[in-house]
Every structure is written in C-alpha cells, then in structure tokens.
Scaffold this active site. Structure first.
Site, PDB file in Angstrom:
ATOM      1  N   GLU A   1       0.800  -1.230   0.000  1.00 23.91           N
ATOM      2  CA  GLU A   1       0.000   0.000   0.000  1.00 23.91           C
ATOM      3  C   GLU A   1       0.836   1.284   0.000  1.00 23.91           C
ATOM      4  OE1 GLU A   1      -2.744  -0.390   3.241  1.00 23.91           O
ATOM      5  OE2 GLU A   1      -3.554  -2.278   2.492  1.00 23.91           O
TER       6      GLU A   1
ATOM      7  N   ASN B   1       1.879  -4.779  -3.278  1.00 21.12           N
ATOM      8  CA  ASN B   1       0.482  -5.140  -3.044  1.00 21.12           C
ATOM      9  C   ASN B   1      -0.308  -3.893  -2.659  1.00 21.12           C
ATOM     10  OD1 ASN B   1      -1.509  -7.312  -2.604  1.00 21.12           O
ATOM     11  ND2 ASN B   1      -1.368  -6.791  -0.429  1.00 21.12           N
TER      12      ASN B   1
ATOM     13  N   HIS C   1     -10.775  -5.821  -2.159  1.00 21.03           N
ATOM     14  CA  HIS C   1     -11.802  -5.726  -1.126  1.00 21.03           C
ATOM     15  C   HIS C   1     -12.978  -4.954  -1.733  1.00 21.03           C
ATOM     16  CE1 HIS C   1      -9.183  -7.330   1.952  1.00 21.03           C
ATOM     17  NE2 HIS C   1      -8.245  -6.456   1.625  1.00 21.03           N
TER      18      HIS C   1
ATOM     19  N   GLU D   1      -6.330 -10.584  -1.704  1.00 23.54           N
ATOM     20  CA  GLU D   1      -7.083 -10.408  -0.453  1.00 23.54           C
ATOM     21  C   GLU D   1      -8.586 -10.319  -0.723  1.00 23.54           C
ATOM     22  OE1 GLU D   1      -5.564  -7.261   2.022  1.00 23.54           O
ATOM     23  OE2 GLU D   1      -3.481  -7.632   1.438  1.00 23.54           O
TER      24      GLU D   1
ATOM     25  N   ASP E   1     -12.413 -10.252  -0.881  1.00 26.45           N
ATOM     26  CA  ASP E   1     -13.697 -10.447  -0.211  1.00 26.45           C
ATOM     27  C   ASP E   1     -14.687  -9.446  -0.810  1.00 26.45           C
ATOM     28  OD1 ASP E   1     -12.981  -8.013   1.128  1.00 26.45           O
ATOM     29  OD2 ASP E   1     -12.272  -9.112   2.871  1.00 26.45           O
TER      30      ASP E   1
END
Length: 396
Positions: free
Chosen positions: A211, A252, A288, A316, A318
C-alpha cells in the site's frame, strides 16, 4: 491489508439511470453525490457508508427475506484449488490468522488442499509481530502459520515487509537519517525473508511493499517516504531478493483494480523499477469489494501489468454487503465473485486467487465496516454460500 478500513474511491462507478432513477445496484446517495437519489421499483436506497448509498433489492415497507446459507449445495465437489490448478493457475488460497487456528473444524477446511493450495498469514509476519524492538526478532506466530502450510503441502505467501501500518513505535516515530532508515529496512526485510526461506521450502512469494499510494495516486506520507522518498521501495525489494533469490517479489495494494490515478501511479512505479533494474516479479490486487460494485475495468488493468512481463495475483479478495443477508444480495455476491475470478482466468499471467480468510466467522469486515459483513464464500457456520458456486463457475 488487515485491521484498518479501506477507502471508497472506487465506489463512484457502476451507476445507471432510468427515468431519473438509479438502477438496481446503482448509487443513490452519499457525501458529494449529485445524481439520482431515488431507486427503480423493487429496490430501496440503502446507506452503505457516509460516501455511498446503493439501490438494493427490497422495499421500504417490508423487511427483506433472508436465506439459510447452509442449504447451499456445491455445484462441484472437486474443490476450488483443484479447479484452479486444472485451469492452469498455481493456486486458490486463503488468508488465516493465529487466533482461529484453535478452531479444529476451521483448520480442517483450511488444510484441505482440494480447496486451498496457498496460505497467507493475516498479521503474524508484519513488522510489529516480527521486530517489536529494534534488532530483536520473533517468529513464533508466523512459524505456526508457515508450518501449517508446510505440513499441508500448501504454498506460503509472506505478508509483508514494509507497510505504513502495524509498525512498532520505534519505527513509526523514529527520527531516522536516510542512511539509518535504509539500514533498518534492509535488516528487517533480509532477516524476515531469510527466516522463511530457511524454514519453508514452499515459500512462493512476498508482499515486500504494501500500500504505497493514496487513492489519488500520490505517495502515502509515512516514515519511509518522508525519510527516503520513493527509494524505500527499491531498498526493500533489493534486500528481499538478496535474502531469497527464488521468492517472487510483489508490491500489493487496494483500489488499483479499476482504471484511475492510483492504478496509473502503480503502473508508472513498476515501469520505473523495471527500467532501473530493481527486482520486481508481480503486483498484488487486494480486491476488497462491495456487492454490486465490482470494477468493470479489472481485467483491463490486470492485462496492463501483465504486459510488462509481471505476474499478477488477486491477494485479499472479499465482497462485503450491508447486513442482513438476503437471497438477492447473496445471488449478486455469487455473480460478483464469478466476475472477479473470471478476470483472473482471462489473464494468463494472473497466477492465483486468495480470499481474505475463507469464512465469515473470522472476517475482518464486521469490525471495520459497521453494519456490513457476509463477505466470504463460507458462512459463519463454515457452510458454503452461493458465492462458492460463483467461483466454481469461473474456474470450470
């Protein structure tokens, strides 16, 4: 990504209109919103967060019907990892964290290599967990996750070396010179990556830098950037490569899944690293998302990075919803999981998909986004949901 909330810059898309009304799953409100504020018949405007309200199936006069997710029948019994590998991907994986590893029923599913061929530790390899005081390293919790992956024959993703969050105060509040912080980064990345190179022969990749950008594409202000400018990225990557020449090295981030300033900033960074001869093997897309708001340009963005010769991975994943769950929300969630996984399937260099833990029982979402949850393919009772079959559809 872990315990902190994800910004919402990518939520402005996917809006359509009919007679001045927002369509199903379209935006209908939020801070600064100037579009339609009413929804087409059969949907109601639901506040998702202060910045975004969405037209979801239902009415204002009756409660939405709920569904029993445990009744969902899997459309394939092959397993998600088996299907992913058969389709030419390296793995389908899950994140995990140490507290849930005392749950034997949970661990049994996590350890099923038909479902999961890769594991990412959610928190136990981050800086605060591995080097709480300068030069003093501890790997107890990280080793638990790594040894589980090794025992199961699963790939391990290291997460992460350098991130602005979950730093011990000696790092975040340190008054470093450039030379001193360079040494701190080199020592931390080298020690952590070297440790797992020696223990875990199946260590596949590392999120070396996590990030680095704000949503507008500017560099995030933190101790690393403020002291070393953007050079901290190359310092970390070079240290990781020296520590484990065989591990794939990633940057990432979130909100780079759709075309825009942040994705462009990441693309430009990677191009510069390649031009400078800095080791970089891949870019991780955290993914996300919110039900009904999956970026439509995701595959295009993946292809832009793959065209540079890099691996890409969904790291990651979801897809959360405003609670309570309804049949309509779960059905849309299944479609969204299918479209996200399909984007990876359509890009040869997209090597795999990792969901951010596999069950709602241990999801980070409810504690971070008030009133939201049900983001994963297994429910809180460890039963599969329609989302599972959406993933199967894309992998098959």
């Amino acid at each position: 990504m872990a315990k902190l909330s994800t910004p919402f810059a990518f939520l402005a898309g996917l809006v359509s209109y009919a007679l001045g009304q927002a369509q199903e799953w379209g935006q209908c409100g939020g801070t600064g919103w100037t579009g339609a504020t009413t929804c087409v018949t059969g949907t109601v405007c639901v506040v998702v967060n202060p910045y975004y309200s969405q037209c979801q199936p239902g009415t204002t006069t009756s409660a939405p019907s709920t569904t029993t997710t445990s009744s969902t029948t899997p459309s394939s019994t092959a397993g998600l990892n088996t299907l992913a590998k058969a389709a030419g991907k390296l793995y389908f994986g899950s994140a995990t964290d140490n507290p849930e590893l005392s749950d034997s029923a949970y661990v049994k599913i996590l350890s099923n290599v038909k479902e999961f061929g890769q594991i990412t530790p959610g928190n136990s390899m981050k800086w605060d967990a591995t080097e709480p005081t300068r030069g003093t390293f501890t790997f107890t919790n990280g080793d638990v996750v790594a040894n589980l992956a090794k025992a199961n024959g699963q790939l391990l993703r290291g997460h992460n070396c350098v991130w602005h969050n979950q730093l011990p105060s000696w790092v975040s509040n340190g008054q470093f010179t450039a030379a001193d912080l360079t040494s701190v980064i080199q020592n931390h990345c080298s020690t952590v990556v070297s440790h797992y190179k020696g223990q875990i022969l199946r260590s596949y990749s590392w999120d070396v830098v996590n990030e680095p950008f704000n949503d507008d594409g500017t560099w995030r202000s933190d101790v690393f950037y403020n002291t070393l400018n953007s050079s901290y990225v190359s310092i970390a990557l070079k240290a990781a490569r020296a520590a484990d020449p065989n591990a794939k090295l990633y940057i990432n981030d979130y909100n780079i899944e759709n075309s825009g300033a942040k994705a462009t900033a990441m693309l430009n960074l990677v191009k510069q690293l390649i031009a400078d001869g800095v080791p970089i093997d891949g870019v991780g897309f955290q993914s996300h998302f919110i039900v009904g708001s999956v970026p439509t340009s995701f595959q295009t963005v993946l292809e832009q990075f793959a065209a540079l010769g890099l691996e890409v991975a969904i790291t990651e994943l979801d897809i959360r919803m405003t609670l309570p769950e309804t049949d309509a929300l779960l059905a849309q969630q299944a479609k969204d999981y299918e479209s996200v996984v399909q984007a990876c399937m359509n890009v040869e260099k997209c090597v795999g998909i990792t969901i951010w833990d596999y069950t709602d029982k241990y999801s980070w979402v409810p504690s971070t986004f008030s009133g939201q949850g049900a983001a994963l393919p297994w429910d809180s009772n460890l039963a599969i949901k329609p989302a599972y079959n959406g993933i199967v559809a894309a992998l098959s």
